[in-house]
Design an enzyme around this catalytic site. Structure first.
Site, PDB file in Angstrom:
ATOM      1  N   HIS A  37      96.244 -14.249  -8.561  1.00  0.00           N
ATOM      2  CA  HIS A  37      97.372 -13.992  -9.160  1.00  0.00           C
ATOM      3  C   HIS A  37      98.080 -15.164  -9.283  1.00  0.00           C
ATOM      4  O   HIS A  37      98.936 -14.848  -9.886  1.00  0.00           O
ATOM      5  CB  HIS A  37      97.911 -13.448  -8.019  1.00  0.00           C
ATOM      6  CG  HIS A  37      97.146 -11.936  -7.583  1.00  0.00           C
ATOM      7  ND1 HIS A  37      96.635 -11.098  -6.805  1.00  0.00           N
ATOM      8  CD2 HIS A  37      97.281 -10.665  -8.718  1.00  0.00           C
ATOM      9  CE1 HIS A  37      96.360 -10.873  -6.234  1.00  0.00           C
ATOM     10  NE2 HIS A  37      97.454  -9.370  -7.823  1.00  0.00           N
ATOM     11  N   GLN A  61      97.082   5.563 -11.722  1.00  0.00           N
ATOM     12  CA  GLN A  61      95.862   4.815 -11.601  1.00  0.00           C
ATOM     13  C   GLN A  61      94.923   4.588 -10.942  1.00  0.00           C
ATOM     14  O   GLN A  61      93.658   4.226 -10.550  1.00  0.00           O
ATOM     15  CB  GLN A  61      96.071   3.028 -12.077  1.00  0.00           C
ATOM     16  CG  GLN A  61      96.256   2.540 -10.999  1.00  0.00           C
ATOM     17  CD  GLN A  61      96.794   1.027 -11.604  1.00  0.00           C
ATOM     18  OE1 GLN A  61      98.309   0.567 -11.681  1.00  0.00           O
ATOM     19  NE2 GLN A  61      96.448   0.048 -11.113  1.00  0.00           N
ATOM     20  N   GLY A 152      93.770 -11.593 -15.586  1.00  0.00           N
ATOM     21  CA  GLY A 152      92.868 -11.714 -14.915  1.00  0.00           C
ATOM     22  C   GLY A 152      91.908 -11.576 -15.673  1.00  0.00           C
ATOM     23  O   GLY A 152      91.552 -10.094 -15.837  1.00  0.00           O
ATOM     24  N   GLN A 158      90.258  -3.805 -18.200  1.00  0.00           N
ATOM     25  CA  GLN A 158      91.938  -3.806 -17.998  1.00  0.00           C
ATOM     26  C   GLN A 158      92.886  -4.392 -19.343  1.00  0.00           C
ATOM     27  O   GLN A 158      93.318  -4.388 -20.455  1.00  0.00           O
ATOM     28  CB  GLN A 158      92.376  -4.147 -16.739  1.00  0.00           C
ATOM     29  CG  GLN A 158      93.545  -4.420 -17.274  1.00  0.00           C
ATOM     30  CD  GLN A 158      94.366  -4.004 -16.333  1.00  0.00           C
ATOM     31  OE1 GLN A 158      94.053  -3.124 -14.635  1.00  0.00           O
ATOM     32  NE2 GLN A 158      94.618  -5.580 -14.581  1.00  0.00           N
ATOM     33  N   SER A 190      90.177 -11.410  -4.231  1.00  0.00           N
ATOM     34  CA  SER A 190      90.514  -9.713  -4.940  1.00  0.00           C
ATOM     35  C   SER A 190      91.600  -8.942  -3.777  1.00  0.00           C
ATOM     36  O   SER A 190      90.830  -9.427  -2.777  1.00  0.00           O
ATOM     37  CB  SER A 190      89.445  -8.504  -5.171  1.00  0.00           C
ATOM     38  OG  SER A 190      89.561  -7.318  -5.137  1.00  0.00           O
ATOM     39  N   SER A 191      91.957  -8.194  -4.552  1.00  0.00           N
ATOM     40  CA  SER A 191      92.892  -8.114  -3.280  1.00  0.00           C
ATOM     41  C   SER A 191      92.208  -7.157  -1.815  1.00  0.00           C
ATOM     42  O   SER A 191      92.638  -6.560  -0.771  1.00  0.00           O
ATOM     43  CB  SER A 191      94.358  -7.118  -3.760  1.00  0.00           C
ATOM     44  OG  SER A 191      94.791  -8.391  -4.723  1.00  0.00           O
TER      45      SER A 191
HETATM   46  O1  PAF Z   1      95.300  -5.066 -12.002  1.00  0.00           O
HETATM   47  C1  PAF Z   1      96.205  -4.751 -11.305  1.00  0.00           C
HETATM   48  O2  PAF Z   1      96.602  -4.974 -10.490  1.00  0.00           O
HETATM   49  C2  PAF Z   1      96.677  -3.587 -12.094  1.00  0.00           C
HETATM   50  O3  PAF Z   1      96.055  -2.829 -12.761  1.00  0.00           O
HETATM   51  C3  PAF Z   1      97.950  -3.909 -12.821  1.00  0.00           C
HETATM   52  C4  PAF Z   1      97.850  -4.143 -13.998  1.00  0.00           C
HETATM   53  C5  PAF Z   1      99.647  -4.527 -12.561  1.00  0.00           C
HETATM   54  C6  PAF Z   1      98.622  -2.589 -13.387  1.00  0.00           C
HETATM   55  O4  PAF Z   1      99.407  -1.580 -11.951  1.00  0.00           O
END
Ligand code: PAF
Length: 289
Positions: A37, A61, A152, A158, A190-191
Site C-alpha cells: 500500500h 465486496q 496493486g 480487480q 497482503s493484509s
Molecule cells: O483492494 C482493496 O483493498 C479493495 O478491493 C478496494 C480497491 C480498496 C475496494 O474496497
C-alpha cells in the site's frame, strides 16, 4: 496529514484544491496497510499535487461466509504509516456515510467483456465481489474527483475490472497499476498474511515459488502450457489446504492464454488454513516461435 470522515467534507476540500489547478492521486484501501500500500502512496505523492488514501472495509465486496467482521482494523497504526510516507489526506468514512439507508447496489455487469473479467477466476469463487468493488470504487472516485487511481498488481483481476469500468463509463481518471511488493522470501504482501500461523506462513511460500517456477518453465518453453500448468497445480496442491485456481491467462483479457507473443499472467488463489491468498506473476511476451 488531514483525516476526514465525511464524504461531502472531503469533496469540498478537494474541490478547492482542484480549482487551484491541483491534481489528486487516489489510493483506495481497506487498511491494515503494508509496504505494498505504501508504495502506492509514494507513487501518488510523486505523480500528483495531492495524495488521498481511503481506508474503508467495504461490506458490499464480502460474501456471507467471508472475513468481513474479522478483517483487521488498525486505524491508529495505519495513520502512523501514512504520516511517515507523507500522505496529504486520509479518508475513513463510516459504513452509513458510504451506504445510507435505501442504498441499492446499482452497478451490474453487462456486455461481452464482462463474463470473463467479472465471472471467471476470483469472481467464480466470490460471487458479487467485483460488483461490490466497482460500486465502492466508483463512489470513491466521485467523492475524490481523482485524476489518477493507484492499484496493486497483486489484485490483477480487480485492476482489469476497474480499468474496464472506467473505460465503459468514460470516467476521466488514469489507472496506475503498481508492482506487487514481496517479503524477502517472495511471499506477496497482503493484509491477510497477518492471519497466518507459523506453519501456514511457511506453506504460503509455495504460492509464489510455484508461480515463479511456472514462469521460468514457460519462458524456457519446457512443455505445453497445459502440461506445465497441470504440474504447477499439483505442486501447489501439496502445500495448500485448497486451490481454487491456477491459470495462465492473457494479461489484458484474462482469457486462457496459449500464445507466447502476448503478455500473459500466471495467477493463483488458494486457502492456507482458513486464509485465502492470491498472487500472480507477469510473463512477458516471448519471441521464440
Ligand atoms: O483492494 C482493496 O483493498 C479493495 O478491493 C478496494 C480497491 C480498496 C475496494 O474496497
Amino acid at each position: 496529514m488531514r483525516t476526514i470522515r465525511k464524504p461531502e467534507e472531503l469533496t469540498k476540500a478537494l474541490d478547492k484544491l482542484r480549482a487551484q489547478g491541483k491534481c489528486v492521486g487516489f489510493v483506495p484501501t481497506m487498511g491494515a496497510l503494508h509496504e505494498g500500500h505504501l508504495s502506492l502512496v509514494r507513487a501518488a505523492n510523486r505523480e500528483n499535487d495531492i495524495s488521498v488514501v481511503s481506508i474503508f472495509v467495504n461490506p458490499t465486496q464480502f460474501g456471507p461466509q467471508e472475513d468481513y467482521t474479522k478483517y483487521p482494523r488498525v486505524l491508529g497504526a495505519d495513520r502512523k504509516k501514512l504520516r511517515t510516507v507523507g500522505a496529504d489526506y486520509l479518508f475513513c468514512p463510516s459504513t452509513a456515510a458510504m451506504y445510507p439507508e435505501g442504498f441499492n447496489k446499482p452497478l451490474k455487469f453487462a456486455g461481452a467483456k464482462w463474463p470473463r473479467l467479472a465471472r471467471g477466476l476470483c469472481a467464480k469463487f466470490r460471487p458479487g465481489h467485483f460488483q461490490g468493488v466497482v460500486t465502492v470504487v466508483t463512489k470513491l472516485l466521485r467523492i475524490t474527483g481523482a485524476c489518477r487511481l493507484y492499484l496493486g498488481a497483486k489484485d490483477c483481476q480487480q485492476a482489469a475490472v476497474i480499468g474496464q469500468l472506467i473505460r465503459d463509463l468514460g470516467l476521466d481518471v488514469r489507472v496506475r497499476v503498481m508492482p506487487t511488493v514481496r517479503e524477502k522470501d517472495g511471499l506477496a504482501m497482503s493484509s491477510r498474511n497477518r492471519y497466518l500461523s507459523a506453519d501456514e506462513r511457511r506453506r504460503a511460500l509455495t504460492i509464489s515459488r510455484t508461480l515463479f517456477r511456472l514462469r521460468r518453465d514457460l519462458q524456457r518453453n519446457a512443455g505445453t502450457v497445459a502440461g506445465l500448468r497441470a504440474r504447477a497445480f499439483h505442486e501447489l496442491k501439496k502445500d495448500m489446504d485448497r486451490v481454487q485456481y491456477l491459470e495462465v491467462v492473457d494479461a489484458e483479457t484474462l482469457h486462457p492464454a496459449r500464445r507466447r507473443g502476448r503478455k500473459r499472467v500466471a495467477l493463483a488463489a488458494c486457502f492456507v488454513g482458513k486464509t485465502r491468498l492470491i498472487d500472480n506473476v507477469i510473463i512477458p511476451p516471448s519471441r521464440i516461435p
